[in-house]
Design an enzyme around this catalytic site. Sequence first.
Site, PDB file in Angstrom:
ATOM      1  N   HIS A  31     -73.933 -53.605  -1.056  1.00  0.00           N
ATOM      2  CA  HIS A  31     -73.488 -54.767  -1.830  1.00  0.00           C
ATOM      3  C   HIS A  31     -73.488 -55.972  -0.893  1.00  0.00           C
ATOM      4  CE1 HIS A  31     -71.105 -57.678  -3.808  1.00  0.00           C
ATOM      5  NE2 HIS A  31     -70.030 -57.462  -3.051  1.00  0.00           N
TER       6      HIS A  31
ATOM      7  N   CYS B  52     -67.215 -56.005  -7.515  1.00  0.00           N
ATOM      8  CA  CYS B  52     -68.352 -55.808  -6.591  1.00  0.00           C
ATOM      9  C   CYS B  52     -68.860 -54.372  -6.588  1.00  0.00           C
ATOM     10  CB  CYS B  52     -67.963 -56.234  -5.179  1.00  0.00           C
ATOM     11  SG  CYS B  52     -67.632 -57.998  -5.099  1.00  0.00           S
TER      12      CYS B  52
ATOM     13  N   ASN C  15     -72.999 -63.937  -2.684  1.00  0.00           N
ATOM     14  CA  ASN C  15     -72.454 -62.692  -3.225  1.00  0.00           C
ATOM     15  C   ASN C  15     -72.481 -62.793  -4.751  1.00  0.00           C
ATOM     16  OD1 ASN C  15     -70.798 -60.657  -4.204  1.00  0.00           O
ATOM     17  ND2 ASN C  15     -69.244 -60.885  -2.604  1.00  0.00           N
TER      18      ASN C  15
HETATM   19  C1  LIG Z   1     -64.034 -65.433   3.621  1.00  0.00           C
HETATM   20  C2  LIG Z   1     -64.421 -65.335   5.072  1.00  0.00           C
HETATM   21  C3  LIG Z   1     -65.862 -65.737   5.263  1.00  0.00           C
HETATM   22  C4  LIG Z   1     -63.532 -66.320   5.828  1.00  0.00           C
HETATM   23  O1  LIG Z   1     -63.799 -66.225   7.214  1.00  0.00           O
HETATM   24  P1  LIG Z   1     -62.591 -66.144   8.235  1.00  0.00           P
HETATM   25  O2  LIG Z   1     -63.152 -66.056   9.586  1.00  0.00           O
HETATM   26  O3  LIG Z   1     -61.697 -65.037   7.774  1.00  0.00           O
HETATM   27  O4  LIG Z   1     -61.965 -67.550   8.044  1.00  0.00           O
HETATM   28  P2  LIG Z   1     -60.446 -67.941   7.720  1.00  0.00           P
HETATM   29  O5  LIG Z   1     -60.158 -67.697   6.282  1.00  0.00           O
HETATM   30  O6  LIG Z   1     -59.543 -67.312   8.729  1.00  0.00           O
HETATM   31  O7  LIG Z   1     -60.512 -69.478   7.968  1.00  0.00           O
HETATM   32  C5  LIG Z   1     -60.794 -70.008   9.244  1.00  0.00           C
HETATM   33  C6  LIG Z   1     -60.763 -71.525   9.156  1.00  0.00           C
HETATM   34  O8  LIG Z   1     -61.898 -71.966   8.392  1.00  0.00           O
HETATM   35  C7  LIG Z   1     -61.479 -72.783   7.310  1.00  0.00           C
HETATM   36  N1  LIG Z   1     -62.387 -72.597   6.197  1.00  0.00           N
HETATM   37  C8  LIG Z   1     -62.273 -71.737   5.168  1.00  0.00           C
HETATM   38  N2  LIG Z   1     -63.338 -71.846   4.351  1.00  0.00           N
HETATM   39  C9  LIG Z   1     -64.128 -72.802   4.880  1.00  0.00           C
HETATM   40  C10 LIG Z   1     -65.365 -73.358   4.494  1.00  0.00           C
HETATM   41  N3  LIG Z   1     -66.016 -72.969   3.380  1.00  0.00           N
HETATM   42  N4  LIG Z   1     -65.913 -74.303   5.277  1.00  0.00           N
HETATM   43  C11 LIG Z   1     -65.286 -74.723   6.389  1.00  0.00           C
HETATM   44  N5  LIG Z   1     -64.112 -74.232   6.814  1.00  0.00           N
HETATM   45  C12 LIG Z   1     -63.535 -73.284   6.062  1.00  0.00           C
HETATM   46  C13 LIG Z   1     -60.084 -72.333   7.013  1.00  0.00           C
HETATM   47  O9  LIG Z   1     -59.350 -73.332   6.359  1.00  0.00           O
HETATM   48  C14 LIG Z   1     -59.539 -72.049   8.391  1.00  0.00           C
HETATM   49  O10 LIG Z   1     -59.184 -73.270   9.012  1.00  0.00           O
HETATM   50  P3  LIG Z   1     -57.901 -73.337   9.976  1.00  0.00           P
HETATM   51  O11 LIG Z   1     -58.197 -72.427  11.124  1.00  0.00           O
HETATM   52  O12 LIG Z   1     -57.849 -74.778  10.349  1.00  0.00           O
HETATM   53  O13 LIG Z   1     -56.746 -72.879   9.160  1.00  0.00           O
HETATM   54  C15 LIG Z   1     -64.191 -63.921   5.635  1.00  0.00           C
HETATM   55  O14 LIG Z   1     -62.824 -63.625   5.702  1.00  0.00           O
HETATM   56  C16 LIG Z   1     -64.875 -62.870   4.819  1.00  0.00           C
HETATM   57  O15 LIG Z   1     -66.087 -62.839   4.739  1.00  0.00           O
HETATM   58  N6  LIG Z   1     -64.110 -61.945   4.227  1.00  0.00           N
HETATM   59  C17 LIG Z   1     -64.661 -60.913   3.387  1.00  0.00           C
HETATM   60  C18 LIG Z   1     -65.118 -61.547   2.142  1.00  0.00           C
HETATM   61  C19 LIG Z   1     -65.849 -60.601   1.276  1.00  0.00           C
HETATM   62  O16 LIG Z   1     -66.601 -59.801   1.718  1.00  0.00           O
HETATM   63  N7  LIG Z   1     -65.587 -60.752   0.009  1.00  0.00           N
HETATM   64  C20 LIG Z   1     -66.245 -60.043  -0.994  1.00  0.00           C
HETATM   65  C21 LIG Z   1     -65.778 -58.668  -1.020  1.00  0.00           C
HETATM   66  S1  LIG Z   1     -66.621 -57.907  -2.243  1.00  0.00           S
END
Ligand SMILES: CC(C)(COP(=O)(O)OP(=O)(O)OC[C@H]1O[C@@H](n2cnc3c(N)ncnc32)[C@H](O)[C@@H]1OP(=O)(O)O)[C@@H](O)C(=O)NCCC(=O)NCCS
Length: 335
Positions: free
Chosen positions: A262, A114, A292
């Site tokens: 980004h 990224c 992304n």
């Molecule tokens: C990835 C991201 C969106 C996930 O959001 P989050 O709030 O951390 O969500 P979690 O991973 O804790 O998951 C929460 C719940 O949603 C569920 N879930 C995960 N992906 C899902 C999806 N696509 N649709 C529905 N539910 C989903 C999980 O299984 C979890 O369920 P549970 O509570 O029953 O276990 C977030 O962590 C994020 O944006 N992180 C940074 C990512 C990023 O910027 N990456 C690029 C860097 S360059």
Amino acid sequence: MYNSKITGLGYYVPENVVTNDDLAKIMDTNDAWIQERTGIKERRHVIKGDDTTTSMGVKAAKIAIERAGIDKEDIDFIVFATLSPDYYFPGPGVLVQRDLGIKTVGALDVRNQCSGFIYALSVADQYIKSGMYKNVLVIGSELHSHGLDMSTRGRSVSVIFGDGAGAAILSREEDNAKGILSTHLHSEGQHAEELSLIAPGMGKRWVTDIIADNDADDESYYPYMNGQFVFKNAVVRFSEVIIEGLKSNDLQASDIDLLVPHQANLRISQFIQKKFKLGDDQVFNNIMKYGNTTAASIPIALTEAWETGKVKDGDLVVLAAFGSGFTWGSAIIRW
Ligand SMILES: CC(C)(COP(=O)(O)OP(=O)(O)OC[C@H]1O[C@@H](n2cnc3c(N)ncnc32)[C@H](O)[C@@H]1OP(=O)(O)O)[C@@H](O)C(=O)NCCC(=O)NCCS
């Protein structure tokens, strides 16, 4: 000493739009979850056979070259950033040299995910500042869609990423007050595996291991992301590296005309916007449309910002990125 200036920008995204509802048909997810957590409404996915990482990069590059008002033969060097190359080797830089049909200039591949475009821009900037080259083609391009786990198992990663490419021509600028004022690069390999694709590689999962195991459920083929850990690090590092860039040029957040972060997650951009007290028109976001696109996200966003008149002569434009590695960086530009 010379400065370097962005003289041409271009982007290309595949036509095939994949909405959140489309994804909900093939995995257990929904539009509300995706929009609430990431801001993403849709992304583009290449239809197999239509494009590759290189072909998208070439399409973006052709637009950038034309807008820079140069001939492709004026390009002295190519820097290509991607985490999704056409081949394991050689990298896409040489494929661009071939497909653009230009003379035997050097071509360098950057592997910084990224942050790839900022790293590539920084490399190109140094070559121009040193006087070695006059025009450098910088490309960021990604074809994620066919490397993602599109089942429910992979949903926390696969809903986020999209395909596309962006390109910039960096040219020699005699006026040192204009162009790329500085770039700032960092890494913290301690967290390398927190956002990674392990296999195939010559570390933990050799090609020969994969063949021997013949395990269809092997998750190591797919990107892994510790989402919350990445999020927490991203907001800190984005802020730090923007401040570092501003300070090194005796500038303050209030001097920023446009921040092009980004496009990792709309919530990260909004956090940064609030921290630096920037208005809605001072931060450019298009993650809603493209997801992304990793190394392509900044050049796509910067091109759209420029095309829509949001970047004007004399503006202070700040680029910042954070991603796998971890790596992060910023570029401070006087347009
Ligand atoms: C990835 C991201 C969106 C996930 O959001 P989050 O709030 O951390 O969500 P979690 O991973 O804790 O998951 C929460 C719940 O949603 C569920 N879930 C995960 N992906 C899902 C999806 N696509 N649709 C529905 N539910 C989903 C999980 O299984 C979890 O369920 P549970 O509570 O029953 O276990 C977030 O962590 C994020 O944006 N992180 C940074 C990512 C990023 O910027 N990456 C690029 C860097 S360059």
